[in-house]
Design a protein around this motif. Structure first.
Motif, PDB file in Angstrom:
ATOM      1  N   TRP A   6       0.830  -1.193   0.000  1.00 49.90           N
ATOM      2  CA  TRP A   6       0.000   0.000   0.000  1.00 49.90           C
ATOM      3  C   TRP A   6       0.867   1.248   0.000  1.00 49.90           C
ATOM      4  O   TRP A   6       1.730   1.419   0.851  1.00 49.90           O
ATOM      5  CB  TRP A   6      -0.910   0.008   1.225  1.00 49.90           C
ATOM      6  CG  TRP A   6      -1.902  -1.104   1.218  1.00 49.90           C
ATOM      7  CD1 TRP A   6      -1.844  -2.268   1.936  1.00 49.90           C
ATOM      8  CD2 TRP A   6      -3.098  -1.178   0.447  1.00 49.90           C
ATOM      9  NE1 TRP A   6      -2.923  -3.056   1.653  1.00 49.90           N
ATOM     10  CE2 TRP A   6      -3.721  -2.407   0.744  1.00 49.90           C
ATOM     11  CE3 TRP A   6      -3.703  -0.319  -0.464  1.00 49.90           C
ATOM     12  CZ2 TRP A   6      -4.922  -2.800   0.168  1.00 49.90           C
ATOM     13  CZ3 TRP A   6      -4.900  -0.701  -1.045  1.00 49.90           C
ATOM     14  CH2 TRP A   6      -5.504  -1.923  -0.721  1.00 49.90           C
ATOM     15  N   SER A   7       0.599   2.119  -0.945  1.00 51.25           N
ATOM     16  CA  SER A   7       1.390   3.323  -1.104  1.00 51.25           C
ATOM     17  C   SER A   7       0.487   4.446  -1.573  1.00 51.25           C
ATOM     18  O   SER A   7      -0.727   4.294  -1.694  1.00 51.25           O
ATOM     19  CB  SER A   7       2.508   3.063  -2.123  1.00 51.25           C
ATOM     20  OG  SER A   7       3.282   4.214  -2.352  1.00 51.25           O
ATOM     21  N   SER A  83      -3.327   3.521  -2.179  1.00 49.99           N
ATOM     22  CA  SER A  83      -4.315   3.561  -1.092  1.00 49.99           C
ATOM     23  C   SER A  83      -5.563   4.337  -1.472  1.00 49.99           C
ATOM     24  O   SER A  83      -6.686   3.959  -1.089  1.00 49.99           O
ATOM     25  CB  SER A  83      -3.682   4.190   0.152  1.00 49.99           C
ATOM     26  OG  SER A  83      -2.554   3.471   0.569  1.00 49.99           O
ATOM     27  N   PHE A 102       3.052  -1.322   4.099  1.00 50.74           N
ATOM     28  CA  PHE A 102       2.709   0.073   3.892  1.00 50.74           C
ATOM     29  C   PHE A 102       3.988   0.858   3.614  1.00 50.74           C
ATOM     30  O   PHE A 102       4.862   0.972   4.477  1.00 50.74           O
ATOM     31  CB  PHE A 102       1.963   0.625   5.112  1.00 50.74           C
ATOM     32  CG  PHE A 102       0.648  -0.070   5.330  1.00 50.74           C
ATOM     33  CD1 PHE A 102      -0.534   0.470   4.834  1.00 50.74           C
ATOM     34  CD2 PHE A 102       0.596  -1.289   5.994  1.00 50.74           C
ATOM     35  CE1 PHE A 102      -1.743  -0.187   5.005  1.00 50.74           C
ATOM     36  CE2 PHE A 102      -0.609  -1.958   6.178  1.00 50.74           C
ATOM     37  CZ  PHE A 102      -1.778  -1.404   5.673  1.00 50.74           C
ATOM     38  N   GLN A 131      -4.319   5.513   3.518  1.00 50.40           N
ATOM     39  CA  GLN A 131      -3.295   4.550   3.897  1.00 50.40           C
ATOM     40  C   GLN A 131      -3.358   4.249   5.394  1.00 50.40           C
ATOM     41  O   GLN A 131      -3.295   3.088   5.811  1.00 50.40           O
ATOM     42  CB  GLN A 131      -1.920   5.091   3.518  1.00 50.40           C
ATOM     43  CG  GLN A 131      -0.801   4.062   3.580  1.00 50.40           C
ATOM     44  CD  GLN A 131       0.517   4.638   3.123  1.00 50.40           C
ATOM     45  OE1 GLN A 131       0.800   5.827   3.320  1.00 50.40           O
ATOM     46  NE2 GLN A 131       1.341   3.819   2.505  1.00 50.40           N
TER      47      GLN A 131
END
Length: 245
Positions: A6-7, A83, A102, A131
């Motif tokens: 997740w970015s 995200s 993350f 996020q």
């Protein structure tokens, strides 16, 4: 193993996808929910029509593939997720079937880079709030949630990738430090607009300098994003050359 990374945008996310894609045991997938996000949000992104034509706009079908084995036949499946693409109403039951990481970056650096590609981005465009929301959900459901800062990867790539792999329970592969210039076969159709710099790269760039100066508008967005960044930063894997921003 299926990994959801997740970015937000302009966050070393493509370089990290190339890093995992350089391993023989990983297939990668570039921003699975991008078409669904554009279709549901109506956002006017660069190359919107091409993205919608090439991608799957039904998030349920995207989620099903996120849980499935890698299509390339490899043992592991790395998914580069944005995200902000996880809009309200998109089912998240698939979260339980993947490992979550993350990838974070100081919002001032994100905004300075993103503004050159998408003019006047707002908080909802850069994914920090979403996020942290996803991180909190994963933790509340009792699943591991690994956090890594892109600045730390750039300071000490071999060390940080070793620590990331250990946290994921997989062996580190030195092949992750290098990739061929020119892009990856799994690049999304949007690559010509967004990936020019990483296409010229063959490995991770070195440490960044001072934080960039921002316009008043971007500074306001950065200040709104900072609490989300700092909350996630407090959980980040330690870096031997750590110098928090």
């Amino acid at each position: 193993m299926n990994i959801a990374m997740w970015s937000g945008p302009r966050n070393l996310s493509t370089a990290l996808m190339y890093s995992f894609g350089a391993r023989h045991d990983f297939d990668v997938w570039d921003e699975p929910f991008y078409a669904a996000y554009l279709a549901q949000s109506g956002r006017a992104h660069p190359m919107r029509d091409a993205i919608l034509a090439a991608g799957e706009a039904d998030p349920a079908l995207v989620a099903r593939r996120c849980m499935a084995p890698a299509q390339g036949g490899q043992k592991n499946f790395y998914q580069k997720h944005m995200s902000q693409h996880m809009l309200p109403g998109i089912d998240r039951d698939w979260f339980a079937a993947v490992a979550h990481v993350f990838l974070i970056r100081h919002p001032a650096r994100v905004l300075a880079s993103f503004d050159r590609k998408l003019e006047r981005p707002g908080l909802e465009d850069i994914g920090f709030r979403q996020q942290e929301e996803i991180f909190d959900q994963v933790c509340a459901e009792g699943a591991p949630a690994i956090v890594i800062d892109s600045a730390d990867i750039r300071r000490a790539p071999g060390t940080m990738l070793t620590r990331l792999c250990a946290a994921l329970g997989i062996a580190y592969d030195p092949a992750m430090l290098h990739w061929p210039a020119g892009g990856h076969a799994r690049d999304g159709v949007w690559a010509p607009h967004w990936y020019d710099a990483v296409h010229r790269s063959t490995g991770f760039a070195g440490p960044e300098g001072p934080l960039p100066a921002l316009s008043d508008q971007l500074q306001t967005v950065s200040e709104a994003a900072l609490p989300h960044y700092r909350a996630l930063r407090s959980h980040a894997l330690p870096c031997p050359q750590e110098a928090p921003e």
